[in-house]
Design an enzyme around this catalytic site. Sequence first.
Site, PDB file in Angstrom:
ATOM      1  N   ARG A 103       0.881  -1.185   0.000  1.00  0.00           N
ATOM      2  CA  ARG A 103       0.000   0.000   0.000  1.00  0.00           C
ATOM      3  C   ARG A 103       0.909   1.223   0.000  1.00  0.00           C
ATOM      4  O   ARG A 103       1.767   1.362   0.863  1.00  0.00           O
ATOM      5  CB  ARG A 103      -0.905   0.000   1.235  1.00  0.00           C
ATOM      6  CG  ARG A 103      -1.661   1.303   1.417  1.00  0.00           C
ATOM      7  CD  ARG A 103      -2.742   1.220   2.474  1.00  0.00           C
ATOM      8  NE  ARG A 103      -3.898   0.499   1.989  1.00  0.00           N
ATOM      9  CZ  ARG A 103      -5.118   0.553   2.540  1.00  0.00           C
ATOM     10  NH1 ARG A 103      -5.330   1.308   3.601  1.00  0.00           N
ATOM     11  NH2 ARG A 103      -6.123  -0.137   2.042  1.00  0.00           N
ATOM     12  N   HIS A 130      -7.530   0.797  -6.182  1.00  0.00           N
ATOM     13  CA  HIS A 130      -7.708  -0.085  -5.017  1.00  0.00           C
ATOM     14  C   HIS A 130      -8.402  -1.368  -5.507  1.00  0.00           C
ATOM     15  O   HIS A 130      -9.555  -1.634  -5.173  1.00  0.00           O
ATOM     16  CB  HIS A 130      -8.561   0.643  -3.963  1.00  0.00           C
ATOM     17  CG  HIS A 130      -8.530   0.007  -2.617  1.00  0.00           C
ATOM     18  ND1 HIS A 130      -7.687  -1.035  -2.277  1.00  0.00           N
ATOM     19  CD2 HIS A 130      -9.246   0.268  -1.487  1.00  0.00           C
ATOM     20  CE1 HIS A 130      -7.891  -1.378  -1.024  1.00  0.00           C
ATOM     21  NE2 HIS A 130      -8.831  -0.606  -0.525  1.00  0.00           N
ATOM     22  N   GLN A 133     -10.303  -4.058  -3.185  1.00  0.00           N
ATOM     23  CA  GLN A 133     -11.616  -3.660  -2.694  1.00  0.00           C
ATOM     24  C   GLN A 133     -12.707  -4.028  -3.706  1.00  0.00           C
ATOM     25  O   GLN A 133     -13.805  -4.444  -3.341  1.00  0.00           O
ATOM     26  CB  GLN A 133     -11.640  -2.149  -2.429  1.00  0.00           C
ATOM     27  CG  GLN A 133     -12.941  -1.650  -1.874  1.00  0.00           C
ATOM     28  CD  GLN A 133     -13.201  -2.144  -0.452  1.00  0.00           C
ATOM     29  OE1 GLN A 133     -12.367  -1.982   0.416  1.00  0.00           O
ATOM     30  NE2 GLN A 133     -14.357  -2.748  -0.230  1.00  0.00           N
ATOM     31  N   ASP A 218     -17.471   7.046  -1.097  1.00  0.00           N
ATOM     32  CA  ASP A 218     -16.211   6.932  -0.346  1.00  0.00           C
ATOM     33  C   ASP A 218     -15.983   8.280   0.334  1.00  0.00           C
ATOM     34  O   ASP A 218     -16.686   9.266   0.039  1.00  0.00           O
ATOM     35  CB  ASP A 218     -15.080   6.604  -1.349  1.00  0.00           C
ATOM     36  CG  ASP A 218     -13.748   6.295  -0.689  1.00  0.00           C
ATOM     37  OD1 ASP A 218     -13.709   6.098   0.550  1.00  0.00           O
ATOM     38  OD2 ASP A 218     -12.728   6.241  -1.412  1.00  0.00           O
ATOM     39  N   CYS A 258     -16.329   1.449   0.940  1.00  0.00           N
ATOM     40  CA  CYS A 258     -15.148   0.629   1.256  1.00  0.00           C
ATOM     41  C   CYS A 258     -14.740   0.751   2.716  1.00  0.00           C
ATOM     42  O   CYS A 258     -14.066  -0.131   3.237  1.00  0.00           O
ATOM     43  CB  CYS A 258     -13.989   0.988   0.328  1.00  0.00           C
ATOM     44  SG  CYS A 258     -13.431   2.693   0.477  1.00  0.00           S
ATOM     45  N   ARG A 286     -13.367  -8.866   2.070  1.00  0.00           N
ATOM     46  CA  ARG A 286     -11.966  -8.581   1.763  1.00  0.00           C
ATOM     47  C   ARG A 286     -11.124  -9.820   2.070  1.00  0.00           C
ATOM     48  O   ARG A 286     -10.208 -10.170   1.331  1.00  0.00           O
ATOM     49  CB  ARG A 286     -11.457  -7.402   2.605  1.00  0.00           C
ATOM     50  CG  ARG A 286     -12.173  -6.070   2.358  1.00  0.00           C
ATOM     51  CD  ARG A 286     -11.914  -5.535   0.967  1.00  0.00           C
ATOM     52  NE  ARG A 286     -10.493  -5.417   0.697  1.00  0.00           N
ATOM     53  CZ  ARG A 286      -9.715  -4.414   1.098  1.00  0.00           C
ATOM     54  NH1 ARG A 286     -10.243  -3.405   1.750  1.00  0.00           N
ATOM     55  NH2 ARG A 286      -8.429  -4.393   0.807  1.00  0.00           N
TER      56      ARG A 286
HETATM   57  N1   CP Z   1     -11.292  -0.334   2.661  1.00  0.00           N
HETATM   58  C1   CP Z   1     -10.023  -0.376   3.071  1.00  0.00           C
HETATM   59  O1   CP Z   1      -9.090  -0.601   2.293  1.00  0.00           O
HETATM   60  O2   CP Z   1      -9.855  -0.200   4.411  1.00  0.00           O
HETATM   61  P1   CP Z   1      -8.487  -0.025   5.171  1.00  0.00           P
HETATM   62  O3   CP Z   1      -7.918   1.308   4.787  1.00  0.00           O
HETATM   63  O4   CP Z   1      -8.855  -0.104   6.631  1.00  0.00           O
HETATM   64  O5   CP Z   1      -7.547  -1.128   4.783  1.00  0.00           O
HETATM   65  N1  NVA Z   2     -10.163   6.650  -1.098  1.00  0.00           N
HETATM   66  C1  NVA Z   2      -9.748   6.181   0.203  1.00  0.00           C
HETATM   67  C2  NVA Z   2      -9.975   4.699   0.325  1.00  0.00           C
HETATM   68  C3  NVA Z   2      -9.629   4.127   1.667  1.00  0.00           C
HETATM   69  C4  NVA Z   2      -9.799   2.640   1.733  1.00  0.00           C
HETATM   70  C5  NVA Z   2      -8.288   6.513   0.420  1.00  0.00           C
HETATM   71  O1  NVA Z   2      -7.495   6.377  -0.515  1.00  0.00           O
HETATM   72  O2  NVA Z   2      -7.946   6.934   1.523  1.00  0.00           O
END
Ligand code: CP
Ligand code: NVA
Length: 304
Positions: A103, A130, A133, A218, A258, A286
């Site tokens: 990440r 992502h 997700q 989101d 998400c 997930r």
């Molecule tokens: N939806 C998601 O990716 O959550 P986290 O940021 O908690 O991993």
């Molecule tokens: N769009 C959000 C998604 C988190 C899972 C971010 O990137 O923070």
Amino acid sequence: MTRHFLNLLDATKDELALIIRRASQLRQMQKAGELYQPFVGRTMAMIFEKHSTRTRVSFEAGMSQFGGHALFLSPSAIQLGRGEPIEDSARVISSMVDIVVMRTFGHDRICNFAKYSSVPVINALTDEYHPCQLLSDIQTFNEHRGSIAGKTVTWVGDGNNMCSSYMLAAEQFDFYLNIASPDGYKPNADLLNRYKHRVQLIDKPAEAVKEAHLVVTDVWASMGQEQEQQKRLRDFAGYQVDENLLDLAQPDVLFMHCLPAHRGEEISQNLLDDPRSVVWDEAENRLHAQKALVEFLLQDKIRA
Ligand code: CP
Ligand code: NVA
């Protein structure tokens, strides 16, 4: 040639369908308490340069359920965070583990890591995409409503990494996508153009949700945009998803997010508790969807 999963185009439609079906099977096996350990002795490295609850827990728990081990690496604890080049880190880490989950911020970082990695790399979220997700979202839709092919999904809110992932998903899973975003926060123009046979912009949320079988939103400020929070609160006024907005969609509409969610901002206070919301299944999936993905990417390493 090492297979990576950096966005939804890294698998064919058929492969994605297989992964989703397998995810539901793995869910059932897990619920039945069945022990399935195809990856005893295998190791997953998890590099997280941003916060995470769901993604971290699901990959870590999934790998442990598979009989393997997951190694959580935060940038503050490894040399990558002190400036060791990503190419060197990728060569070294991938020489010792079977799969890497990452990440990070710019998508180019994960592409660069993958280029120098000798093992599969999974995108656990970048500023641009992502994809994990989306596996879980599609699995969840399937489990509640059957195939998403031919259905209409409406995205309300920021044209962010999740929105871009939905555009790729529309192509890969054959659904139609309406996007309602305020000015200044429209989705990626190249993707919009590439997938214009599937995706359309409809500025007003009330218009955009009319045909929707699934409504998704989101947060208004993603990770790394915290300093824009106040401005975004103003700019996104009128883009909150609430019960009344869902009332305008198809009668069997589902709602997904998400998570993490900000109640009172992009969603109304109680929306997650609305019967049309499937966010808790979505979050749990997930685990199952990513187990299916790991099994797919490591299929030649399954122990009989
Ligand atoms: N939806 C998601 O990716 O959550 P986290 O940021 O908690 O991993
Ligand atoms: N769009 C959000 C998604 C988190 C899972 C971010 O990137 O923070």
